[in-house]
Design a protein around this motif. Structure first.
Motif, PDB file in Angstrom:
ATOM      1  N   ASP A 228       9.871  48.686 -68.738  1.00 42.95           N
ATOM      2  CA  ASP A 228       9.521  48.427 -70.131  1.00 42.95           C
ATOM      3  C   ASP A 228      10.136  47.107 -70.589  1.00 42.95           C
ATOM      4  O   ASP A 228      11.299  46.813 -70.305  1.00 42.95           O
ATOM      5  N   TYR A 229       9.334  46.321 -71.280  1.00 47.50           N
ATOM      6  CA  TYR A 229       9.814  45.102 -71.944  1.00 47.50           C
ATOM      7  C   TYR A 229       9.498  45.278 -73.422  1.00 47.50           C
ATOM      8  O   TYR A 229       8.459  44.826 -73.902  1.00 47.50           O
ATOM      9  N   ILE A 230      10.375  45.961 -74.125  1.00 51.46           N
ATOM     10  CA  ILE A 230      10.109  46.287 -75.525  1.00 51.46           C
ATOM     11  C   ILE A 230      10.591  45.145 -76.419  1.00 51.46           C
ATOM     12  O   ILE A 230      11.743  44.722 -76.341  1.00 51.46           O
ATOM     13  N   PHE A 231       9.705  44.678 -77.270  1.00 53.11           N
ATOM     14  CA  PHE A 231       9.982  43.524 -78.119  1.00 53.11           C
ATOM     15  C   PHE A 231      10.639  43.950 -79.423  1.00 53.11           C
ATOM     16  O   PHE A 231      10.249  44.948 -80.031  1.00 53.11           O
TER      17      PHE A 231
ATOM     18  N   GLY B  17       4.713  34.097 -58.883  1.00 48.66           N
ATOM     19  CA  GLY B  17       5.440  35.058 -59.704  1.00 48.66           C
ATOM     20  C   GLY B  17       4.516  35.720 -60.702  1.00 48.66           C
ATOM     21  O   GLY B  17       3.299  35.477 -60.723  1.00 48.66           O
ATOM     22  N   LYS B  18       5.093  36.593 -61.515  1.00 43.37           N
ATOM     23  CA  LYS B  18       4.351  37.311 -62.544  1.00 43.37           C
ATOM     24  C   LYS B  18       5.027  37.087 -63.896  1.00 43.37           C
ATOM     25  O   LYS B  18       6.257  37.138 -64.001  1.00 43.37           O
ATOM     26  N   LEU B  19       4.212  36.840 -64.905  1.00 45.24           N
ATOM     27  CA  LEU B  19       4.741  36.653 -66.255  1.00 45.24           C
ATOM     28  C   LEU B  19       5.013  38.026 -66.861  1.00 45.24           C
ATOM     29  O   LEU B  19       4.270  38.529 -67.706  1.00 45.24           O
ATOM     30  N   THR B  20       6.099  38.608 -66.399  1.00 43.94           N
ATOM     31  CA  THR B  20       6.472  39.960 -66.800  1.00 43.94           C
ATOM     32  C   THR B  20       6.610  40.069 -68.317  1.00 43.94           C
ATOM     33  O   THR B  20       7.153  39.192 -68.977  1.00 43.94           O
ATOM     34  N   GLY B  21       6.121  41.175 -68.862  1.00 45.23           N
ATOM     35  CA  GLY B  21       6.272  41.440 -70.289  1.00 45.23           C
ATOM     36  C   GLY B  21       5.106  41.003 -71.142  1.00 45.23           C
ATOM     37  O   GLY B  21       5.084  41.286 -72.345  1.00 45.23           O
ATOM     38  N   VAL B  22       4.106  40.312 -70.538  1.00 47.65           N
ATOM     39  CA  VAL B  22       2.929  39.866 -71.286  1.00 47.65           C
ATOM     40  C   VAL B  22       1.691  40.293 -70.510  1.00 47.65           C
ATOM     41  O   VAL B  22       1.649  40.199 -69.277  1.00 47.65           O
TER      42      VAL B  22
ATOM     43  N   SER C  71      -7.019  33.989 -71.685  1.00 50.31           N
ATOM     44  CA  SER C  71      -7.573  34.568 -72.905  1.00 50.31           C
ATOM     45  C   SER C  71      -6.626  34.280 -74.054  1.00 50.31           C
ATOM     46  O   SER C  71      -5.422  34.094 -73.845  1.00 50.31           O
ATOM     47  N   LEU C  72      -7.169  34.266 -75.259  1.00 53.11           N
ATOM     48  CA  LEU C  72      -6.330  34.148 -76.447  1.00 53.11           C
ATOM     49  C   LEU C  72      -5.846  35.505 -76.931  1.00 53.11           C
ATOM     50  O   LEU C  72      -5.049  35.590 -77.864  1.00 53.11           O
ATOM     51  N   ALA C  73      -6.320  36.580 -76.308  1.00 53.88           N
ATOM     52  CA  ALA C  73      -5.878  37.934 -76.651  1.00 53.88           C
ATOM     53  C   ALA C  73      -4.835  38.384 -75.636  1.00 53.88           C
ATOM     54  O   ALA C  73      -5.127  38.452 -74.430  1.00 53.88           O
ATOM     55  N   LEU C  74      -3.641  38.653 -76.104  1.00 54.47           N
ATOM     56  CA  LEU C  74      -2.531  39.074 -75.251  1.00 54.47           C
ATOM     57  C   LEU C  74      -1.903  40.325 -75.849  1.00 54.47           C
ATOM     58  O   LEU C  74      -2.071  40.612 -77.039  1.00 54.47           O
ATOM     59  N   ALA C  75      -1.165  41.059 -75.036  1.00 54.49           N
ATOM     60  CA  ALA C  75      -0.527  42.286 -75.510  1.00 54.49           C
ATOM     61  C   ALA C  75       0.939  42.313 -75.078  1.00 54.49           C
ATOM     62  O   ALA C  75       1.275  41.886 -73.970  1.00 54.49           O
ATOM     63  N   ILE C  76       1.785  42.804 -75.978  1.00 54.02           N
ATOM     64  CA  ILE C  76       3.211  42.965 -75.698  1.00 54.02           C
ATOM     65  C   ILE C  76       3.618  44.372 -76.078  1.00 54.02           C
ATOM     66  O   ILE C  76       3.033  44.979 -76.987  1.00 54.02           O
ATOM     67  N   GLN C  77       4.618  44.917 -75.423  1.00 54.97           N
ATOM     68  CA  GLN C  77       5.029  46.301 -75.669  1.00 54.97           C
ATOM     69  C   GLN C  77       6.004  46.362 -76.846  1.00 54.97           C
ATOM     70  O   GLN C  77       6.984  45.608 -76.891  1.00 54.97           O
ATOM     71  N   ILE C  78       5.751  47.263 -77.778  1.00 48.25           N
ATOM     72  CA  ILE C  78       6.624  47.408 -78.934  1.00 48.25           C
ATOM     73  C   ILE C  78       7.279  48.783 -78.997  1.00 48.25           C
ATOM     74  O   ILE C  78       8.177  49.030 -79.798  1.00 48.25           O
ATOM     75  N   ALA C  79       6.846  49.712 -78.146  1.00 51.38           N
ATOM     76  CA  ALA C  79       7.447  51.045 -78.126  1.00 51.38           C
ATOM     77  C   ALA C  79       7.099  51.738 -76.820  1.00 51.38           C
ATOM     78  O   ALA C  79       6.132  51.365 -76.151  1.00 51.38           O
TER      79      ALA C  79
END
Length: 290
Positions: A3-6, A241-246, A282-290
């Motif tokens: 989890d990469y919670i912001f 590599g991987k851009l972890t968290g996005v 893409s201009l649509a990205l997702a990040i974890q918040i919970a």
């Protein structure tokens, strides 16, 4: 996957630069600049594994100024542009004396770092909503302005990703990627090539392409949205590599601020501003918040 919670904070635009420095320092980076008024601030970290020498050089003014803090700093004006440059090393001088780098400070160009992705001036007291995840490797942050400003968010990935597939000695793997005014289209700006290849030396960074799998239709026939990991590399290196968290998804049937739920996890959708180059597919990205 981990989890990469912001976290989320409100920051006045004029305070953003110092907020950014302080968050990096709180996470384990050090400001080793011996003369910030000429060299800028130099953030250094040994990384999460303790074996790196990550170097990020930033300043509050824009990229057009060749010395000092740059022109029209965001700390005191209504302009929106900081600047950064990728140094492969930095040795501080005596206090009050410029440091040195094998990538010469006098000739290494500064790059733009838009805090608000528009060339129109935005009042310095404007409150920004910053969603961020930071550690000793990197900072990921989504910066949003009030709806009245009329500008969509900008997302940054700065530093060494937590998951890499080649050797990344010292600061070679440190990268900057953003959704607007990025140095390259569809690629990250990265300090050097991998440890398996000869260093590019004094050259001020190179590029690696980003790769993501965008669903041909979102949501699918069952009403489910699919988000994709984002990798980077090129035809010489392969996946670096991987851009972890996005995560990426097609910019269709989503609005900024939508929440995608995957099992018990919640992902915040950012539909980012179209301006200049975008490092991502893409201009649509997702990040974890919970």
């Amino acid at each position: 996957m981990p989890d990469y919670i912001f976290s989320t904070e409100q920051v006045a635009k004029k305070d953003f630069y110092n907020w950014f420095l302080n968050k990096m320092i709180e996470a384990g980076w050090r400001n080793i600049s011996s003369k910030p008024d000429t060299d800028g601030d130099v953030l250094q970290s040994n990384g999460e594994d303790g074996n790196r020498n990550l170097i990020l050089n930033v300043r509050p003014g824009n990229a057009s100024g060749t010395t000092g803090i740059g022109s029209n700093p965001i700390t005191t004006t209504d302009y929106n542009v900081m600047s950064y440059r990728l140094l492969n090393d930095y040795t501080p001088g005596e206090a009050g004396t410029s440091g040195t780098s094998s990538r010469p400070l006098a000739s290494t160009a500064w790059e733009t770092f838009y805090v608000v992705p528009t060339s129109a001036q935005v009042p310095k007291d404007t409150m920004l909503t910053v969603r961020y995840n930071v550690n000793k490797n990197r900072m990921i942050m989504l910066i949003e302005t009030p709806s009245a400003v009329g500008v969509a968010p900008i997302l940054y990935y700065i530093g060494l990703p937590d998951e890499t597939y080649c050797s990344e000695p010292d600061s070679r793997g440190l990268l900057v990627a953003s959704t607007a005014y990025n140095k390259y289209g569809g690629a990250v700006h990265i300090s050097d090539t991998v440890g398996e290849l000869a260093s590019i030396g004094a050259t001020a960074g190179t590029s690696n392409n980003t790769y993501q799998t965008l669903a041909p239709k979102n949501p699918n026939a069952s009403g489910k949205y699919v988000i994709s990991d984002i990798f980077y590399g090129d035809s010489t290196i392969g996946f670096r590599g991987k851009l972890t968290g996005v995560f990426a998804l097609p910019n269709q049937n989503v609005l900024n601020g939508d929440i995608i739920k995957i099992d018990t996890k919640q992902y915040y959708v950012a539909v980012c501003q179209s301006a200049g180059n975008n490092a991502f597919g893409s201009l649509a990205l997702a990040i974890q918040i919970a």
